[in-house]
Design a protein around this motif. Structure first.
Motif, mmCIF file in Angstrom:
data_model
loop_
_atom_site.group_PDB
_atom_site.id
_atom_site.type_symbol
_atom_site.label_atom_id
_atom_site.label_comp_id
_atom_site.label_asym_id
_atom_site.label_seq_id
_atom_site.Cartn_x
_atom_site.Cartn_y
_atom_site.Cartn_z
ATOM 1 N N ALA A 121 -11.621 -12.321 3.774
ATOM 2 C CA ALA A 121 -10.304 -12.104 3.511
ATOM 3 C C ALA A 121 -9.700 -11.888 4.834
ATOM 4 O O ALA A 121 -9.972 -11.502 5.841
ATOM 5 N N ARG A 122 -8.225 -12.151 4.763
ATOM 6 C CA ARG A 122 -7.486 -12.037 5.885
ATOM 7 C C ARG A 122 -7.407 -10.645 6.248
ATOM 8 O O ARG A 122 -7.375 -9.684 5.689
ATOM 9 N N VAL A 123 -7.415 -10.444 7.748
ATOM 10 C CA VAL A 123 -7.518 -9.063 8.326
ATOM 11 C C VAL A 123 -6.333 -8.494 8.411
ATOM 12 O O VAL A 123 -6.023 -7.189 8.818
ATOM 13 N N PHE A 124 -5.034 -9.393 8.312
ATOM 14 C CA PHE A 124 -3.732 -8.620 8.367
ATOM 15 C C PHE A 124 -2.938 -9.351 7.147
ATOM 16 O O PHE A 124 -3.552 -10.454 6.946
ATOM 17 N N PRO A 125 -2.174 -8.383 6.595
ATOM 18 C CA PRO A 125 -1.366 -8.814 5.431
ATOM 19 C C PRO A 125 0.029 -9.854 5.930
ATOM 20 O O PRO A 125 0.376 -9.801 7.081
ATOM 21 N N VAL A 126 0.082 -10.690 4.938
ATOM 22 C CA VAL A 126 1.383 -11.504 5.479
ATOM 23 C C VAL A 126 2.003 -11.553 3.937
ATOM 24 O O VAL A 126 1.831 -11.780 3.090
ATOM 25 N N PRO A 127 3.292 -11.064 4.146
ATOM 26 C CA PRO A 127 3.988 -10.487 5.308
ATOM 27 C C PRO A 127 3.472 -9.184 5.711
ATOM 28 O O PRO A 127 2.923 -8.518 5.213
ATOM 29 N N LEU A 128 3.591 -9.329 7.388
ATOM 30 C CA LEU A 128 3.027 -8.038 7.941
ATOM 31 C C LEU A 128 3.266 -6.778 7.331
ATOM 32 O O LEU A 128 2.530 -5.862 7.104
ATOM 33 N N TYR A 129 4.563 -6.506 6.837
ATOM 34 C CA TYR A 129 5.087 -5.237 6.416
ATOM 35 C C TYR A 129 5.895 -5.684 5.309
ATOM 36 O O TYR A 129 6.814 -6.469 5.517
ATOM 37 N N THR A 130 6.030 -4.782 4.160
ATOM 38 C CA THR A 130 7.053 -4.546 3.283
ATOM 39 C C THR A 130 7.818 -3.196 3.634
ATOM 40 O O THR A 130 7.237 -2.515 4.401
ATOM 41 N N LEU A 131 8.849 -3.066 3.033
ATOM 42 C CA LEU A 131 9.699 -1.819 3.329
ATOM 43 C C LEU A 131 8.736 -0.677 2.896
ATOM 44 O O LEU A 131 8.653 0.401 3.648
ATOM 45 N N GLU A 132 8.081 -0.861 1.966
ATOM 46 C CA GLU A 132 7.084 0.241 1.477
ATOM 47 C C GLU A 132 6.013 0.601 2.360
ATOM 48 O O GLU A 132 5.744 1.485 2.790
ATOM 49 N N SER A 133 5.245 -0.363 2.861
ATOM 50 C CA SER A 133 4.170 -0.298 3.651
ATOM 51 C C SER A 133 4.517 0.189 5.113
ATOM 52 O O SER A 133 3.964 0.817 5.772
ATOM 53 N N LEU A 134 5.820 -0.327 5.618
ATOM 54 C CA LEU A 134 6.309 -0.060 6.887
ATOM 55 C C LEU A 134 6.724 1.510 6.819
ATOM 56 O O LEU A 134 6.244 2.316 7.492
ATOM 57 N N THR A 135 7.503 1.970 5.693
ATOM 58 C CA THR A 135 7.720 3.475 5.567
ATOM 59 C C THR A 135 6.361 4.329 5.688
ATOM 60 O O THR A 135 6.391 5.356 6.226
ATOM 61 N N ARG A 136 5.282 3.656 4.770
ATOM 62 C CA ARG A 136 4.042 4.559 5.109
ATOM 63 C C ARG A 136 3.332 4.442 6.275
ATOM 64 O O ARG A 136 3.009 5.594 6.845
ATOM 65 N N THR A 137 3.653 3.467 6.765
ATOM 66 C CA THR A 137 2.998 3.429 8.429
ATOM 67 C C THR A 137 3.839 4.181 9.451
ATOM 68 O O THR A 137 3.003 4.970 10.058
ATOM 69 N N LEU A 138 5.068 4.220 9.165
ATOM 70 C CA LEU A 138 5.958 5.033 10.053
ATOM 71 C C LEU A 138 5.494 6.423 9.882
ATOM 72 O O LEU A 138 5.619 7.119 11.011
#
Lengths: 220, 596
Positions: free
Chosen positions: A107-124
């Protein structure tokens, strides 16, 4: 009789050969798994960072996932008292070198797209707790093209998170490389995020085959 | 969980899309079983307009008797009794039955029992092709219909197609019943997710009033707590504790569910640690519940709630309660820090005594009482807590870094200061820098005797001697090992462990951590025998915590040792029931009894 006997002997031998080692057979499910991190010297990294006394290289690690992915983590100094490590991560995705490798990929080790708005919000929120984060409206550009970034600030500190996916196989990447993912996280005491982004702006990828720079292609 | 097969009650989901109330008794003249719960009576599909005494289909019953599946046998007896209250189980149930002419349905029932519904359908079709005159029993067909409907419902629920869940339940109401409680929970969840809270509430009410098992009623209330208001949970609890009591069931646990949920909610809010995040009445209720149950975990949470607000006296009280009810190094750690906040250092040291040198968290907490001093030149004698003391007492690790930086700027680095910096960096999730700090402390330690330290300090604690009977060198090595564990350097650390200068207790702790990390990796890689091997090795060093017990259970489960997995999950769940343990129990139970 002797024909039958020979047939029996051969059958027994064939059965024995076919079942040899059955007791020690295990399902080969490890070829696609991720290895533990192991330390590497900074010189073994596929990236070089401009010297910056604020963000010296503290440690470097690498791991692989199957035969396709190699991931590197470079921990950088953090001049603040904030939680979390400053770091640059590099994921290199190569093309499989066999038919089997092409058929069975991890399985790919990074998602594509790298971030969605939701995942970016969680990450930040996870990276910069108790800080106000904003995503930059306009992308910035380093040697390998445009990248996106976000800024988080509190009263004393500024942090940046930048991410980039290099997939231009036609012009930039060597034929063996499918994609390179970069992510950079830095916190510092400067109020100016550009100062924090300087290491990311100036990094150079050092893969066995040359990765061409985006700006060098503009005249082609 | 002594979960006997729940009598089917004839409880049906009827006219889901029309009536908000889901279950109904199918016995003649069904009744409203609780105030506010409307019950609609619907005959069981395939049973005609009304069950005829003496005409029940005993095929499944005899099959379960023949294979000795007592759980299902009991469920079937209850179901048939619900259909026909005058019916009695045949006396020759366990006697060998003469072979009857016609088709033996046992193979189809075996497939149904194993959850192989598609195969059962195919086998029935094949049998009909071979024997065109044969008709499968109504009971078999009904079981197949139900199993398929339940599969559709679960599939829709797993993929969050909530309306499809409701449609599936409406199409086959019998798939949602007490003996298929998971389906009923999924239906209620679907209503809740679609914001049809009233219908979700009605469904939960019907479950807790109709299904007799106290444990299932309690589990239902816990499930409902995700979706319902406090008032609704209160109503649900009252209903579950009183409606239709069944002989032999103790509903005290149902009554307690509301208080447990509320305590959980309040403790969660206490965890946010914002001043005033709990009202005085909430706090009083929480304190009362924790005292009544002598809940040491709750007392610890309250202790930290007060400690974060610098209410050290209250914090000390709760840490002392926790330690009294169940002595632990976590409670001792809290006590030490609370006493440190109150400036009562002798009592802090006394609280640490049982754990000194045995618990790294206690040894760390002690540093708030006897913190490293910058430069070693501070005069002895009475003095207030330093900036570093205060930061450590508050568990303010950013403040710790700042205080150490100031101390180093003032009077240069010392081994103790740099070590403390390492521990604070670890708390700030900066393990690589922490490791570098311990390496730096080690280098400093090699030079320190040459540089010389204040005579007063050396006389108290010598340069080579740290707290808890470990030397400075051992503390540095230990700090580096913990940092390397945090960075995931398990392979390198495993290789180096034998050479590291650690106390035997530290070595065992690090080895145990390495083994649990490796076991986690083995589980991800589906190397289940390795998981057990690694956990067994770990268990010889230190007791197994519940999270690793659950990991062990999943390894057993995946090795098809489901009974062992169930027993393990059950024993963990009996001690402290969490969502994780409940799901593990439920999954393994369903696998054993093919109750999917």
């Amino acid at each position: 009789m002797s024909g039958v006997s020979r047939f029996l002997r051969l059958s027994v031998l064939a059965t024995a050969l076919l079942t040899a080692g059955c007791g020690g057979w295990v399902r080969d499910n490890l070829t696609q798994s991720t290895t533990p991190w192991r330390r590497v010297q900074p010189t073994a990294l596929p990236v070089s960072l401009p010297d910056n006394p604020q963000f010296p290289i503290v440690a470097a690690r690498m791991r692989s996932t199957g035969a396709v992915y190699k991931s590197y983590s470079v921990v950088l100094g953090n001049p603040t008292a904030l939680p979390g490590e400053n770091r640059l991560t590099v994921d290199v995705q190569t093309l499989p070198d066999s038919l089997f490798g092409a058929l069975v990929q991890p399985a790919r080790v990074f998602p594509v797209p790298l971030y969605t708005l939701e995942s970016l919000t969680r990450t930040l929120a996870a990276e910069f707790p108790d800080m106000t984060a904003t995503v930059a409206d306009a992308a910035r550009r380093n040697r390998y093209g445009d990248y996106d970034y976000a800024i988080a600030q509190d009263e004393e500190n500024t942090c940046v998170l930048a991410w980039q996916l290099i997939t231009d196989r036609a012009r930039m990447l060597p034929e063996r490389i499918e994609a390179v993912r970069l992510e950079y996280r830095a916190c510092g005491t400067s109020r100016n995020p550009r100062v924090l982004l300087q290491p990311f702006d100036g990094l150079v990828l050092i893969l066995p085959e040359t990765v061409l720079e985006a700006d060098g292609l503009s005249g082609l | 969980m002594t979960r006997l097969a729940v009598p089917l009650l004839g409880v049906l989901l009827s006219t889901v899309s029309l009536a908000p109330v889901a279950f109904a008794q199918s016995g003649p003249g069904g009744r409203a079983l609780a105030p506010g719960v409307k019950v609609e009576v619907a005959p069981a599909p395939g049973s005609g307009t009304a069950p005829q005494p003496g005409k029940v289909d005993e095929t499944a019953l005899r099959y379960y008797a023949r294979i000795g599946d007592v759980e299902r046998l009991e469920a079937e007896i209850a179901r048939l009794r619900a259909l026909d209250p005058t019916w009695e189980p045949p006396k020759d149930l366990f006697a060998p039955q003469p072979t009857t002419a016609g088709v033996d349905e046992s193979p189809f029932w075996a497939l149904v029992s194993a959850g192989k519904i598609a195969e059962a359908r195919a086998a029935v079709a094949e049998q009909r092709r071979q024997t065109p005159s044969w008709q499968p029993s109504a009971n078999l067909l009904k079981e197949l219909d139900l199993a398929e409907a339940a599969g559709r419902l679960r599939g829709a629920s797993d993929t969050k197609r909530w309306q499809d869940v409701i449609d599936a339940a409406a199409a086959q109401p019998e798939a949602v019943a007490c003996n298929r409680l998971d389906n009923a929970w999924r239906l209620a969840e679907a209503y809740a997710e679609l914001k049809q809270t009233d219908r979700a509430f009605d469904t939960y009410k019907t479950i807790v009033s109709q299904c007799p098992s106290a444990k299932e009623r309690r589990d239902t209330i816990f499930k409902a707590s995700r979706h319902l208001s406090q008032a609704q949970i209160r109503e649900l609890t009252a209903l579950g504790a009183t409606a239709n009591p069944a002989a032999g069931e103790d509903y005290a646990a149902v009554r307690a569910a509301e208080a447990e949920i509320e305590t959980g909610r309040l403790l969660e809010r206490a965890g946010t640690a914002r001043p005033g995040s709990l009202s005085a009445s909430d706090l009083a209720q929480l304190e009362r519940t924790i005292r009544e149950k002598q809940d040491s975990g709750g007392a610890l949470a309250l202790g930290w709630y007060f400690q974060r607000q610098k209410k050290y006296a209250e914090a000390q009280g709760w840490f002392a309660e926790a330690n009294g009810w169940s002595p632990s190094d976590q409670a001792a750690e809290g006590l030490i820090l609370a006493y440190a906040g109150l400036g009562r250092k002798a009592e802090a040291r006394a609280a640490a005594e049982p754990w000194r040198g045995k618990s790294s968290r206690v040894d760390q907490a002690l540093k708030s009482v006897d913190p490293p001093r910058g430069g070693g030149g501070r005069p002895a004698g009475p003095q207030g807590p330093s900036e570093l003391d205060q930061a450590l007492a508050r568990r303010d690790f950013a403040g710790c870094l700042t205080a150490i930086q100031r101390a180093i700027s003032r009077s240069g680095p010392t081994v103790a200061l740099v070590q403390q910096r390492g521990w604070c960096l670890l708390e700030l999730k900066r393990p690589s820098e922490a490791e570098a700090a311990f390496v730096e402390a080690q280098a400093l330690a090699a030079r320190e005797p040459v540089r010389g330290q204040g005579a007063a300090r050396n006389s108290v604690r010598g340069a080579a001697e740290a707290e808890g009977g470990m030397t400075r060198a051992q503390e540095n090595a230990y700090g580096q090992a913990i940092a390397r564990l945090s960075t995931g350097d398990t392979v390198g650390l495993t290789q180096d462990l034998a050479r590291l200068n650690l106390t035997p207790a530290q070595k065992a702790e690090v080895r145990a951590s390495l083994l649990s990390t490796e076991a986690g990796r083995a589980l991800e890689d589906k190397r289940y025998h390795d998981v057990l091997r690694l956990l067994d090795a770990r268990k010889e060093l230190v007791p197994e915590p519940r999270n690793l017990g659950i990991m062990r259970g999943w390894a057993l489960y995946n090795l098809q040792r489901v009974e062992e997995a169930y027993k393990l999950f059950k024993s963990i769940d009996d001690r402290l029931s969490t969502r994780e343990s409940r799901e593990a129990v439920e999954t393994s139970w369903k696998t054993i009894y093919h109750d999917w």
